[in-house]
Design a protein around this motif. Structure first.
Motif, PDB file in Angstrom:
ATOM      1  N   ILE A 105      38.298  32.880  77.516  1.00  0.00           N
ATOM      2  CA  ILE A 105      38.141  32.330  76.119  1.00  0.00           C
ATOM      3  C   ILE A 105      37.847  30.861  76.515  1.00  0.00           C
ATOM      4  O   ILE A 105      37.078  30.071  75.814  1.00  0.00           O
ATOM      5  CB  ILE A 105      39.100  32.890  75.084  1.00  0.00           C
ATOM      6  CG1 ILE A 105      38.918  34.277  74.793  1.00  0.00           C
ATOM      7  CG2 ILE A 105      38.813  31.796  73.789  1.00  0.00           C
ATOM      8  CD1 ILE A 105      40.092  34.780  73.862  1.00  0.00           C
ATOM      9  N   THR A 106      38.986  30.201  77.050  1.00  0.00           N
ATOM     10  CA  THR A 106      39.036  29.013  77.076  1.00  0.00           C
ATOM     11  C   THR A 106      37.741  28.322  78.105  1.00  0.00           C
ATOM     12  O   THR A 106      37.047  27.422  77.426  1.00  0.00           O
ATOM     13  CB  THR A 106      39.980  28.348  78.085  1.00  0.00           C
ATOM     14  OG1 THR A 106      41.302  28.603  77.289  1.00  0.00           O
ATOM     15  CG2 THR A 106      40.054  26.913  77.974  1.00  0.00           C
ATOM     16  N   THR A 137      34.703  28.929  75.553  1.00  0.00           N
ATOM     17  CA  THR A 137      34.926  27.694  74.691  1.00  0.00           C
ATOM     18  C   THR A 137      34.501  26.370  75.137  1.00  0.00           C
ATOM     19  O   THR A 137      33.503  25.685  74.626  1.00  0.00           O
ATOM     20  CB  THR A 137      36.129  27.624  74.128  1.00  0.00           C
ATOM     21  OG1 THR A 137      36.435  29.010  73.576  1.00  0.00           O
ATOM     22  CG2 THR A 137      36.067  26.510  72.824  1.00  0.00           C
ATOM     23  N   PHE A 195      31.174  24.254  74.358  1.00  0.00           N
ATOM     24  CA  PHE A 195      31.184  22.911  73.779  1.00  0.00           C
ATOM     25  C   PHE A 195      30.390  22.056  74.616  1.00  0.00           C
ATOM     26  O   PHE A 195      29.729  21.023  74.162  1.00  0.00           O
ATOM     27  CB  PHE A 195      32.580  22.531  74.071  1.00  0.00           C
ATOM     28  CG  PHE A 195      32.986  20.969  73.545  1.00  0.00           C
ATOM     29  CD1 PHE A 195      33.230  21.011  72.131  1.00  0.00           C
ATOM     30  CD2 PHE A 195      32.980  20.084  74.322  1.00  0.00           C
ATOM     31  CE1 PHE A 195      33.618  19.703  71.673  1.00  0.00           C
ATOM     32  CE2 PHE A 195      33.464  18.974  73.944  1.00  0.00           C
ATOM     33  CZ  PHE A 195      33.699  18.358  72.627  1.00  0.00           C
TER      34      PHE A 195
END
Length: 524
Positions: free
Chosen positions: A18-19, A22, A26
């Motif tokens: 998920i990081t 993300t 970003f």
């Protein structure tokens, strides 16, 4: 143990995934939203929405704030007062020469203050970030601040600190759509930056923060407090001394309304109607032939003359001056722009048709000379009556005296009316009207029968501009050259053409300058 370990590993994997997603999103969003930098920070590359009209020496005849950028009042950095540069850097971005686009200590301090106040009370944008905001306007959000910081870093890699500061000083927005310190100095104090006092320069600097709220006219007390606060900081950094600080606190700060150096509204309105050639445009300016110095002198002479004649009912006047050798319009003056007690003329008397009276006689006699008359030809100056409609019109001279047979030289020199009627009867109404058209007089659009012989005495209406254009033909040895309004090589659309012979033009000039030729009516 293995089951518990596997569950923990799966949980960590999901979190990392998920990081990563993300972070990837970003980075992708950041790259998508970043905008390209300008190719140049020079005003020469900016698009021009509305040109500025200037005189032959580049003095402004108009001021416009309709362009996105300040392209008309740009100063190189070395011409902007050093103190003004120093004060602005201290006020807006004191670590400007040390950071690489973002001042992180100032940014973190601003975040702390905003959190403490639970409000957005400070931004800490660097000069480079403000330049980016000028180029790429965005909503004032945290995401915008993030993008501006990255683009500011790119900006500082592409351009030097001097280029960035020069752009900022020339483009920073002020109230009333003014941009840059030059426009602000002229708007608030009617002077250029290098003539301002220290306090006036500080006023320009602090107004950058809130141009409307810190207006020298609307909120003088708030502006003065901001100036003194900045002056205290400048003292702390050693940029000013205590004596200068005292001067800043005690000196007056008065706004002076900005005025153009010369009034030429009617001329500007006329040239806007023309199609200027491409080479008349220089860096967003439309360079005309007008001479502002001469315009000002003639304006003063005209208005003072009208003031002297006011008791005789004279209220309006106009003057048009051209250089007939270069075909250039030098002055285009209407009454009332120089003295308060002479009412301004809203109608342009240079282009408003009026009856020209006897001023057409030299052009008429020139045509008669072309058709065979000479300066010695006898013309009968005796009472003359002609039928006009159902009545009878009697022609007479201004003095009501008739002199009998006279030579053309005396007839023209004394501006006699009856011989002029004889002259138009000799050349023909239609021939004279066609000649006037060739001379550039286009206001006379009726059939020759409409004017009749009275055309010799100016019964048709023409403009001062047309009359002056026609007289340049006599001054240029009989050759027509269209007048120029722009500083270009040649006016477009019309070619020079011969109207009278050089001998005829010279002879008319000789008669008009002969004191003896006009002695009968005007004395010696």
């Amino acid at each position: 143990m293995n089951v518990r370990f596997n569950k923990r590993r799966k949980k960590i994997t999901v979190i990392l995934l998920i990081t990563a997603i993300t972070a990837g999103a970003f980075i992708w969003k950041t790259n998508v939203d970043l905008l390209p930098l300008p190719a140049s920070l020079s005003p020469n590359g900016f698009n021009v929405r509305k040109v500025q009209v200037v005189d032959r020496n580049y003095l402004p005849l108009t001021v416009t704030y309709q362009n996105r950028w300040n392209i008309h009042d740009h100063l190189p950095l070395h011409d902007i007062p050093h103190f003004l540069q120093q004060a602005l850097v201290v006020s807006e971005d004191q670590r400007f020469y040390r950071h690489r686009g973002v001042d992180w200590p100032a940014r973190l301090h601003a975040i702390f203050q905003n959190l403490k106040a639970l409000d957005s009370i400070r931004g800490a944008s660097t000069i480079s970030e403000q330049v980016i905001r000028m180029w790429q306007p965005r909503p004032r959000t945290l995401w915008s601040r993030w993008l501006e910081g990255i683009e500011a870093g790119h900006l500082e890699k592409e351009f030097s600190k001097s280029e960035i500061l020069e752009f900022y000083l020339n483009q920073v927005p002020y109230a009333g759509r003014r941009r840059g310190v030059v426009q602000a100095a002229r708007d608030f104090f009617d002077r250029d930056p290098d003539t301002l006092s220290i306090k006036e320069m500080l006023a320009l600097v602090v107004m950058v923060r809130a141009p409307t709220r810190l207006d020298v006219h609307k909120n003088p007390q708030r502006l003065l407090r901001s100036i003194e606060q900045l002056a205290d900081r400048l003292l702390k950094y050693g940029i000013i001394d205590k004596r200068q600080l005292t001067m800043i606190r005690t000196a007056d700060l008065k706004r002076k309304e900005a005025l153009l150096p010369v009034r030429a509204e009617h001329f500007v309105q006329y040239v806007h109607q023309l199609q200027p050639p491409a080479d008349a445009r220089e860096k967003g300016r439309l360079r005309t032939t007008l001479d502002s110095g001469l315009q000002h002198i003639v304006q003063t002479i005209l208005d003072n003359r009208l003031k002297d004649l006011s008791n005789r009912g004279a209220k309006n006047g106009a003057v048009l001056i051209v250089d007939h050798q270069r075909n250039e319009v030098l002055a285009w003056v209407n009454s009332g722009a120089g003295l308060d007690d002479v009412p301004p003329s809203w109608i342009d008397a240079v282009t408003t048709p009026r009856q020209p009276g006897s001023t057409l006689k030299p052009l008429l006699y020139a045509l008669a000379l072309e058709k065979g008359w000479t300066a010695a030809t006898l013309v009968d100056d005796s009472p003359l009556s002609e039928s006009v409609g159902r009545g009878l019109h009697s022609y007479h001279n201004y003095s009501r005296i008739h002199y009998g047979p006279l030579r053309v030289r005396q007839a023209l020199g004394n501006s006699l009316n009856v011989p002029a009627v004889r002259a138009i009867q000799f050349v023909g109404d239609d021939e004279f009207l066609a000649c006037l058209h060739d001379l550039g007089i286009r206001s006379l659009q009726q059939h020759p029968d409409y004017y009749g012989d009275g055309l010799a005495l100016g019964n048709g209406e023409i403009t001062l501009l047309e009359l002056v254009q026609a007289y340049t033909v006599l001054a240029r040895q009989g050759t027509y050259h269209p007048l120029k309004f722009f500083m270009t090589e040649e006016p477009r659309g019309e070619e020079p053409r011969r109207i009278y012979s050089a001998e005829t033009a010279s002879l008319i000039g000789n008669i008009l300058s002969d004191p003896e030729a006009r002695r009968l009516e005007f004395g010696s």
